[in-house]
Design a protein around this motif. Sequence first.
Motif, short mmCIF file in Angstrom:
data_model
loop_
_atom_site.label_atom_id
_atom_site.label_comp_id
_atom_site.label_asym_id
_atom_site.label_seq_id
_atom_site.Cartn_x
_atom_site.Cartn_y
_atom_site.Cartn_z
N ASN A 2 0.82 -1.21 0.00
CA ASN A 2 0.00 0.00 0.00
C ASN A 2 0.86 1.27 0.00
OD1 ASN A 2 0.66 0.80 2.73
ND2 ASN A 2 -0.69 -0.85 3.45
N ALA A 3 0.22 2.38 -0.32
CA ALA A 3 0.94 3.65 -0.50
C ALA A 3 1.59 4.12 0.79
CB ALA A 3 -0.02 4.71 -1.03
N THR A 4 0.92 3.88 1.94
CA THR A 4 1.47 4.32 3.22
C THR A 4 2.82 3.67 3.50
OG1 THR A 4 -0.75 4.61 4.11
CG2 THR A 4 1.06 4.45 5.70
N ILE A 5 2.89 2.38 3.24
CA ILE A 5 4.14 1.65 3.47
C ILE A 5 5.22 2.13 2.52
CG2 ILE A 5 5.23 -0.62 3.34
CD1 ILE A 5 2.59 -1.81 4.28
N GLU A 6 4.86 2.30 1.25
CA GLU A 6 5.84 2.73 0.26
C GLU A 6 6.40 4.10 0.59
OE1 GLU A 6 4.99 0.75 -3.99
OE2 GLU A 6 3.48 2.19 -3.35
N THR A 7 5.52 5.00 1.07
CA THR A 7 5.97 6.35 1.41
C THR A 7 6.93 6.33 2.59
OG1 THR A 7 3.89 7.26 0.63
CG2 THR A 7 5.20 8.64 2.11
N ALA A 8 6.65 5.45 3.55
CA ALA A 8 7.48 5.39 4.76
C ALA A 8 8.87 4.84 4.49
CB ALA A 8 6.79 4.55 5.82
N LEU A 9 9.03 4.07 3.42
CA LEU A 9 10.32 3.46 3.14
C LEU A 9 11.21 4.42 2.37
CD1 LEU A 9 9.11 -0.10 2.15
CD2 LEU A 9 10.19 0.59 4.27
N LYS A 10 12.08 5.08 3.06
CA LYS A 10 12.95 6.07 2.42
C LYS A 10 14.15 5.40 1.76
CE LYS A 10 11.59 9.59 5.76
NZ LYS A 10 12.03 10.49 6.84
N THR A 11 14.52 4.25 2.28
CA THR A 11 15.60 3.50 1.67
C THR A 11 15.08 2.11 1.36
OG1 THR A 11 16.40 2.79 3.84
CG2 THR A 11 17.40 4.77 2.89
N VAL A 12 15.17 1.68 0.09
CA VAL A 12 14.55 0.42 -0.30
C VAL A 12 15.56 -0.64 -0.73
CG1 VAL A 12 12.40 1.50 -1.00
CG2 VAL A 12 14.25 1.29 -2.66
N ALA A 13 16.81 -0.28 -0.85
CA ALA A 13 17.81 -1.28 -1.26
C ALA A 13 18.54 -1.76 -0.01
CB ALA A 13 18.79 -0.67 -2.25
N PRO A 14 18.86 -3.03 0.07
CA PRO A 14 18.59 -4.08 -0.91
C PRO A 14 17.16 -4.61 -0.81
CG PRO A 14 19.74 -4.97 0.96
CD PRO A 14 19.65 -3.50 1.21
N THR A 15 16.77 -5.44 -1.76
CA THR A 15 15.43 -5.99 -1.78
C THR A 15 15.47 -7.48 -2.08
OG1 THR A 15 15.18 -5.46 -4.13
CG2 THR A 15 14.39 -3.82 -2.55
N LEU A 16 14.36 -8.15 -1.78
CA LEU A 16 14.17 -9.55 -2.13
C LEU A 16 13.12 -9.61 -3.22
CD1 LEU A 16 14.77 -12.58 -1.43
CD2 LEU A 16 12.74 -12.46 0.05
N SER A 17 13.47 -10.15 -4.38
CA SER A 17 12.55 -10.22 -5.51
C SER A 17 11.70 -11.48 -5.42
CB SER A 17 13.32 -10.22 -6.84
OG SER A 17 14.03 -9.01 -7.00
N ILE A 18 10.38 -11.30 -5.51
CA ILE A 18 9.44 -12.42 -5.58
C ILE A 18 8.52 -12.14 -6.76
CG2 ILE A 18 7.70 -13.79 -4.39
CD1 ILE A 18 8.83 -12.80 -1.76
N GLY A 19 8.79 -12.80 -7.88
CA GLY A 19 8.07 -12.44 -9.11
C GLY A 19 8.40 -11.02 -9.49
N SER A 20 7.37 -10.21 -9.69
CA SER A 20 7.59 -8.80 -10.05
C SER A 20 7.69 -7.91 -8.82
CB SER A 20 6.45 -8.31 -10.95
OG SER A 20 5.20 -8.42 -10.28
N ALA A 21 7.44 -8.45 -7.64
CA ALA A 21 7.49 -7.65 -6.41
C ALA A 21 8.91 -7.61 -5.86
CB ALA A 21 6.55 -8.24 -5.36
N ARG A 22 9.23 -6.51 -5.19
CA ARG A 22 10.54 -6.35 -4.56
C ARG A 22 10.31 -5.92 -3.12
NH1 ARG A 22 14.58 -6.24 -8.38
NH2 ARG A 22 16.03 -5.14 -7.01
N LEU A 23 10.58 -6.84 -2.18
CA LEU A 23 10.35 -6.56 -0.77
C LEU A 23 11.63 -6.05 -0.11
CD1 LEU A 23 8.24 -9.71 0.23
CD2 LEU A 23 7.45 -7.49 -0.62
N PRO A 24 11.55 -4.94 0.62
CA PRO A 24 12.74 -4.35 1.24
C PRO A 24 13.39 -5.27 2.27
CG PRO A 24 10.92 -2.80 1.22
CD PRO A 24 10.34 -4.12 0.85
N LEU A 25 14.72 -5.28 2.25
CA LEU A 25 15.53 -6.07 3.19
C LEU A 25 16.39 -5.13 4.03
CD1 LEU A 25 16.90 -8.94 0.92
CD2 LEU A 25 15.48 -9.27 2.94
N SER A 26 16.60 -5.51 5.28
CA SER A 26 17.54 -4.77 6.12
C SER A 26 18.96 -5.20 5.76
CB SER A 26 17.26 -5.06 7.60
OG SER A 26 17.64 -6.40 7.91
N ASP A 27 19.94 -4.50 6.31
CA ASP A 27 21.33 -4.87 6.08
C ASP A 27 21.63 -6.27 6.62
OD1 ASP A 27 21.81 -2.45 4.86
OD2 ASP A 27 22.58 -1.50 6.68
#
Length: 249
Positions: A2-27
């Motif tokens: 959702n948009a709220t979560i996307e807005t809150a994530l100021k840093t998105v790299a690195p990520t975990l790819s699942i299909g076309s989705a990219r879920l944010p990962l911590s260091d």
Amino acid sequence: MNATIETALKTVAPTLSIGSARLPLSDAGRLHAASALSFLGLSQAAVWAQQDWESPHWKAFEQMHNLSRDLGDFGAGPEPTLSVAEFVALAAQTQTTSARRLQRKMADTFARSLVGDIRLAAEVAERSSEPLARSWLHARLESQDARRTLMSAAAKHGGHGPIFGQLGSVSNRSVLGKDSATLRRERGVKQTRDGLGTDELRRLSYLDAATAAALEGGTVQGNDAILELHRKVAGRERQTWAGGLDRAG
């Protein structure tokens, strides 16, 4: 997501790819819990993780699914995270449309792993960002092939019964200086080759392939003769390796 979560994530790299989705990962390699839960269609739990993770609701959700309390900062301050294993377990238990889609993918992946689908191995290797890790995988596969070739050559030359385990023991002791059980215990692995370095794997490949070639090109027959040949080849390999290290030094 959702948009709220996307807005809150100021840093998105690195990520975990699942299909076309990219879920944010911590260091530390943990998933941003709110994003992961939203991906699974667990909207209410995602809101708790995003906005109210100190509430009894989120604590009850953590306990219900045996989640560890491990916070990460993705740019908006401390927030709950999920390990990849926790995410997979949640996906397997959840009955949302998104989770069921992922369950079908998980079942397909497991089936492909059972039959040794080499394309799956390639897909997994491509996810690694470390060239050295891919080199290790290549060396591991070569080592396995060389061991199979040696066992086949031994069988064709009258090898039977204990010889197959003995050949492996000679190889391991010559290259590693210890037996497989000791190495697995010391390096904390279940499969011997998982605990070996790239150079160790390549040495094992050479040793096993050299003995197989010697068997195919000679007249050696029977367990004792095969084992004696392998010991001689192992001795030469060990001397060559030691000499190379001396010259490099």
